[in-house]
Enzyme design. Structure first.
Site, PDB file in Angstrom:
ATOM      1  N   TYR A  11       0.667  -1.297   0.054  1.00 47.42           N
ATOM      2  CA  TYR A  11       0.265   0.098   0.206  1.00 47.42           C
ATOM      3  C   TYR A  11       0.704   1.355   0.396  1.00 47.42           C
ATOM      4  CZ  TYR A  11      -3.553   3.130   1.471  1.00 47.42           C
ATOM      5  OH  TYR A  11      -3.994   4.458   2.504  1.00 47.42           O
ATOM      6  N   ILE A  12       1.745   1.461   1.090  1.00 52.07           N
ATOM      7  CA  ILE A  12       2.308   2.212   1.393  1.00 52.07           C
ATOM      8  C   ILE A  12       3.747   2.672   0.516  1.00 52.07           C
ATOM      9  CG2 ILE A  12       3.718   4.182   2.740  1.00 52.07           C
ATOM     10  CD1 ILE A  12       1.583   3.283   4.622  1.00 52.07           C
ATOM     11  N   ASP A  31       9.600  -7.523  -3.827  1.00 52.31           N
ATOM     12  CA  ASP A  31       8.925  -7.645  -2.685  1.00 52.31           C
ATOM     13  C   ASP A  31       8.159  -9.045  -2.587  1.00 52.31           C
ATOM     14  OD1 ASP A  31       5.768  -5.570  -2.164  1.00 52.31           O
ATOM     15  OD2 ASP A  31       5.916  -7.737  -2.036  1.00 52.31           O
ATOM     16  N   ASN A  32       7.831  -9.806  -2.069  1.00 50.83           N
ATOM     17  CA  ASN A  32       7.607 -11.617  -2.087  1.00 50.83           C
ATOM     18  C   ASN A  32       5.997 -11.724  -2.217  1.00 50.83           C
ATOM     19  OD1 ASN A  32       6.415 -10.967   0.059  1.00 50.83           O
ATOM     20  ND2 ASN A  32       7.468 -11.933   1.762  1.00 50.83           N
ATOM     21  N   PHE A  80      10.038  -1.143   3.318  1.00 50.11           N
ATOM     22  CA  PHE A  80       8.570  -1.356   3.667  1.00 50.11           C
ATOM     23  C   PHE A  80       7.928  -2.701   3.797  1.00 50.11           C
ATOM     24  CE2 PHE A  80       8.356   2.680   0.871  1.00 50.11           C
ATOM     25  CZ  PHE A  80       8.381   3.385   1.355  1.00 50.11           C
ATOM     26  N   SER A 124       6.437   3.187  12.443  1.00 50.23           N
ATOM     27  CA  SER A 124       4.667   4.387  12.992  1.00 50.23           C
ATOM     28  C   SER A 124       4.585   4.531  14.351  1.00 50.23           C
ATOM     29  CB  SER A 124       3.958   2.176  13.021  1.00 50.23           C
ATOM     30  OG  SER A 124       2.977   2.248  14.444  1.00 50.23           O
ATOM     31  N   TYR A 152       3.700  -6.945  17.331  1.00 46.88           N
ATOM     32  CA  TYR A 152       4.081  -5.799  15.480  1.00 46.88           C
ATOM     33  C   TYR A 152       4.345  -4.244  15.799  1.00 46.88           C
ATOM     34  CZ  TYR A 152       2.430  -1.532  12.047  1.00 46.88           C
ATOM     35  OH  TYR A 152       2.750  -0.698  11.172  1.00 46.88           O
ATOM     36  N   LYS A 156       8.814  -2.620  14.818  1.00 44.57           N
ATOM     37  CA  LYS A 156       9.050  -1.495  14.616  1.00 44.57           C
ATOM     38  C   LYS A 156      10.294  -0.828  15.734  1.00 44.57           C
ATOM     39  CE  LYS A 156       6.089  -1.130  11.129  1.00 44.57           C
ATOM     40  NZ  LYS A 156       7.213  -0.865   9.419  1.00 44.57           N
ATOM     41  N   TYR A 180       4.451   6.646  10.983  1.00 39.95           N
ATOM     42  CA  TYR A 180       3.670   7.473  10.162  1.00 39.95           C
ATOM     43  C   TYR A 180       2.130   7.353  11.514  1.00 39.95           C
ATOM     44  CZ  TYR A 180       5.472   5.350   6.878  1.00 39.95           C
ATOM     45  OH  TYR A 180       7.189   5.026   5.637  1.00 39.95           O
ATOM     46  N   LEU A 203     -10.006   1.145  10.344  1.00 37.06           N
ATOM     47  CA  LEU A 203     -11.128   1.184  10.295  1.00 37.06           C
ATOM     48  C   LEU A 203     -11.044   1.343   8.653  1.00 37.06           C
ATOM     49  CD1 LEU A 203     -13.252   3.104  11.284  1.00 37.06           C
ATOM     50  CD2 LEU A 203     -12.455   5.274  11.067  1.00 37.06           C
TER      51      LEU A 203
HETATM   52  C1  UD1 Z   1      -3.452   0.638  13.880  1.00 38.74           C
HETATM   53  C2  UD1 Z   1      -2.018   0.536  15.422  1.00 38.74           C
HETATM   54  C3  UD1 Z   1      -0.772   1.001  14.430  1.00 38.74           C
HETATM   55  C4  UD1 Z   1      -1.428   0.659  12.909  1.00 38.74           C
HETATM   56  C5  UD1 Z   1      -2.262   1.163  11.928  1.00 38.74           C
HETATM   57  C6  UD1 Z   1      -2.010   0.959  10.789  1.00 38.74           C
HETATM   58  C7  UD1 Z   1      -2.309  -0.041  17.792  1.00 38.74           C
HETATM   59  C8  UD1 Z   1      -2.155   0.485  18.244  1.00 38.74           C
HETATM   60  N1  UD1 Z   1      -2.323   0.785  16.242  1.00 38.74           N
HETATM   61  O1  UD1 Z   1      -3.524   1.988  14.715  1.00 38.74           O
HETATM   62  O2  UD1 Z   1       0.403   0.441  15.071  1.00 38.74           O
HETATM   63  O3  UD1 Z   1      -0.090   1.734  12.576  1.00 38.74           O
HETATM   64  O4  UD1 Z   1      -3.632   0.415  12.778  1.00 38.74           O
HETATM   65  O5  UD1 Z   1      -1.861  -0.913  10.495  1.00 38.74           O
HETATM   66  O6  UD1 Z   1      -1.613  -1.218  17.101  1.00 38.74           O
HETATM   67  N2  UD1 Z   1     -12.072   1.430  14.613  1.00 38.74           N
HETATM   68  C9  UD1 Z   1     -14.107   1.565  14.562  1.00 38.74           C
HETATM   69  N3  UD1 Z   1     -14.439   0.249  14.164  1.00 38.74           N
HETATM   70  C10 UD1 Z   1     -13.293  -0.878  13.312  1.00 38.74           C
HETATM   71  C11 UD1 Z   1     -12.003  -0.429  13.641  1.00 38.74           C
HETATM   72  C12 UD1 Z   1     -11.712   0.975  14.167  1.00 38.74           C
HETATM   73  O7  UD1 Z   1     -14.406   1.763  15.869  1.00 38.74           O
HETATM   74  O8  UD1 Z   1     -13.598  -1.480  12.800  1.00 38.74           O
HETATM   75  C13 UD1 Z   1     -11.675   2.886  15.072  1.00 38.74           C
HETATM   76  C14 UD1 Z   1     -10.479   2.104  16.272  1.00 38.74           C
HETATM   77  O9  UD1 Z   1     -11.327   1.942  17.389  1.00 38.74           O
HETATM   78  C15 UD1 Z   1      -9.992   3.923  16.572  1.00 38.74           C
HETATM   79  C16 UD1 Z   1      -9.592   4.736  14.896  1.00 38.74           C
HETATM   80  O10 UD1 Z   1     -11.146   3.670  15.086  1.00 38.74           O
HETATM   81  O11 UD1 Z   1      -9.737   4.495  17.675  1.00 38.74           O
HETATM   82  C17 UD1 Z   1      -8.538   3.765  13.775  1.00 38.74           C
HETATM   83  O12 UD1 Z   1      -8.434   2.159  14.179  1.00 38.74           O
HETATM   84  P1  UD1 Z   1      -7.514   1.536  12.969  1.00 38.74           P
HETATM   85  O13 UD1 Z   1      -8.262   2.082  11.884  1.00 38.74           O
HETATM   86  O14 UD1 Z   1      -7.510   0.355  13.607  1.00 38.74           O
HETATM   87  O15 UD1 Z   1      -6.211   2.339  13.527  1.00 38.74           O
HETATM   88  P2  UD1 Z   1      -5.019   2.555  14.956  1.00 38.74           P
HETATM   89  O16 UD1 Z   1      -5.605   1.665  15.989  1.00 38.74           O
HETATM   90  O17 UD1 Z   1      -4.775   3.506  14.983  1.00 38.74           O
END
Ligand code: UD1
Length: 336
Positions: A11-12, A31-32, A80, A124, A152, A156, A180, A203
Site C-alpha cells: 500500500y504505502i 517484494d515477495n 517497507f 509507526s 507488530y 517497529k 506514520y 477503520l
Molecule cells: C493501528 C495500529 C497501528 C498501525 C495502524 C495501521 C495499534 C495501537 N495501532 O492503528 O500501529 O500502524 O493500525 O495499520 O495497534 N475502529 C472502529 N471500527 C473498526 C476499526 C477501527 O471503530 O472496524 C476505530 C478504532 O477503535 C480507532 C480508529 O477506528 O479508534 C482507528 O483504528 P485503526 O484504523 O485500526 O487504526 P489504529 O488502531 O489507530
C-alpha cells in the site's frame, strides 16, 4: 539517485514509488508478493509511464537479495517490507519477529557489504506506546517495550533501535525513521490503494467495504472515550501526502552532518471515528451504516502528532484533506 524499494508492491510502497518516479528518481522494487499483487507493479508503471525493474524476492532470503544488490547499483534503500497486521501479530508473534527483524537485518547487512549508506525506515506511531499524550512529538518516544501493545509495534521499535545503534557505530551510515500516523485513501487514478486480504482491521478500509455493500455495517469500537463524541480520535493522513514525505526525506542524505533523523508524518489534526464516517458519507453522497459496540482491546482514546519537525526540516506538510481521503478511498474500492 537510484533507490531500492523493499516491499514496494504494498500500500504505502506503491504510492511512494509513484512519487519517486514523478520526481525523477530511478527505482528498483523487490517484494515477495505475500500481501500484495503483481498487478500493482503494472499499475505503477501505467500511472508513472515509466518502467521499473521488479524482483519477486523475499528480503529474508539473503542469497536472492544479494543478487539484486550485485545487479542493480543503488545508493539508497527504503524499507517497507514488514508484516503489519496488529491482531495477527498478537496471535503469531514468532512470524512477526522473524520476518520483520530478519528482513531488516538482511537488508542492513547487505547495505554494509555493498557500501550502500542511506536508508529510510517505515516506522509507526505505535512506538509511542499506550500512554502517549497527543499532540505527540518525536522526543516523546517510549521505545520502552512494555508500553507498546503488540508484537507488530515491538518490531517497529526494535528496528528503530537497530538503526540508532548502527548510526552511532558508523558515521557513514545515514538513517531516516518516519513514524506514520494513520495512512488512508488512495491514488487519484483509482489504480492503486489499500487492498487488505479478508475482512479489514483498520477503520477506513472497513468503511469502504460497508459503503460498497460488501459488509453490512461498521462496528464503532466504543463511544465512551474522553473525546468530543466519545469515539477514538486519530491523525488520518492521505497516503499520497505520506508518499511525498519519503521524497522530502531524501534530502537528509545530502550534505548533512547528522546521520540519524526521526520524523512524525501526520497532519497534526485529530479526527474521530464518527467524524470520518460523516465525512465519508458527505464526500461520496452515500450512507455508511454503523453500530456502536464495545471497545477494542489495546485501543487508546486519542493519538495525533505534532508534525512541526517534518514541516520545518523537510519542508514538507500534509496538504490533502479528509474529503479527498474519503473520495479517493471510495473511488479505489469501486474500481476493485
Ligand atoms: C493501528 C495500529 C497501528 C498501525 C495502524 C495501521 C495499534 C495501537 N495501532 O492503528 O500501529 O500502524 O493500525 O495499520 O495497534 N475502529 C472502529 N471500527 C473498526 C476499526 C477501527 O471503530 O472496524 C476505530 C478504532 O477503535 C480507532 C480508529 O477506528 O479508534 C482507528 O483504528 P485503526 O484504523 O485500526 O487504526 P489504529 O488502531 O489507530
Amino acid at each position: 539517485m537510484k533507490i531500492l524499494v523493499a516491499g514496494g508492491a504494498g500500500y504505502i510502497g506503491s504510492h511512494t514509488i509513484v512519487e519517486l518516479l514523478n520526481s525523477g528518481y530511478e527505482v528498483v522494487c523487490v517484494d515477495n508478493l505475500y500481501n500484495s499483487k503483481l498487478k500493482t507493479i503494472k499499475n505503477i508503471v501505467k500511472i508513472a509511464s515509466k518502467n521499473i525493474p521488479f524482483y519477486k524476492v523475499d528480503c529474508t532470503d539473503k542469497k536472492k537479495l544479494e543478487k539484486v544488490f550485485l545487479k542493480e547499483h543503488f545508493d539508497t534503500v527504503i524499507m517497507f517490507q514488514g508484516y503489519k497486521a496488529v491482531g495477527e501479530s498478537v496471535k503469531e508473534p514468532l512470524k512477526y519477529y522473524r520476518n520483520n527483524i530478519d528482513s531488516a537485518l538482511t537488508i542492513l547487512e547487505l547495505m554494509d557489504k555493498y557500501s550502500v549508506h542511506n536508508v529510510i525506515f517505515s516506522s509507526s506511531a505505535t512506538v509511542y506506546g499506550k500512554n502517549a499524550k497527543s499532540p505527540i512529538k518525536e522526543s516523546d518516544d517510549a521505545l520502552c517495550l512494555n508500553e507498546i501493545t503488540n508484537p507488530y509495534g515491538e518490531t517497529k521499535a526494535m528496528i528503530e533501535k537497530i538503526l540508532m545503534d548502527k548510526s552511532n557505530a558508523d558515521k557513514n551510515f545515514k538513517a531516516v525513521i518516519l513514524r506514520y500516523f494513520n495512512p488512508v485513501g488512495a491514488h487519484s487514478s483509482g489504480l492503486i490503494g489499500e487492498d487488505p486480504n479478508g475482512i479489514p482491521n483498520n477503520l477506513m478500509p472497513y468503511i469502504a467495504k460497508v459503503a460498497t455493500n460488501k459488509l453490512p455495517y461498521l462496528n464503532v469500537y466504543g463511544n465512551d472515550y474522553k473525546t468530543k463524541d466519545g469515539t477514538g480520535v486519530r491523525d488520518y493522513i492521505h497516503v499520497v501526502d505520506l508518499a511525498k514525505g519519503h521524497v522530502a526525506a531524501l534530502k537528509c542524505f545530502k550534505g548533512n552532518k547528522n546521520n540519524l533523523f526521526i520524523y512524525n508524518l501526520g497532519t497534526g489534526k485529530g479526527t474521530s471515528v464518527l467524524d470520518l464516517v460523516n465525512a465519508y458519507k458527505k464526500s461520496n453522497k452515500l450512507n455508511v451504516k454503523y453500530k456502536i459496540v464495545g471497545r477494542r482491546l489495546g485501543d487508546i482514546d486519542k493519538l495525533y502528532c505534532n508534525p512541526k519537525k517534518a514541516n520545518n526540516e523537510l519542508k514538507w506538510s500534509a496538504k490533502l484533506n479528509i474529503e479527498s481521503m474519503c473520495e479517493s478511498s471510495y473511488n479505489f474500492e469501486k474500481n476493485n
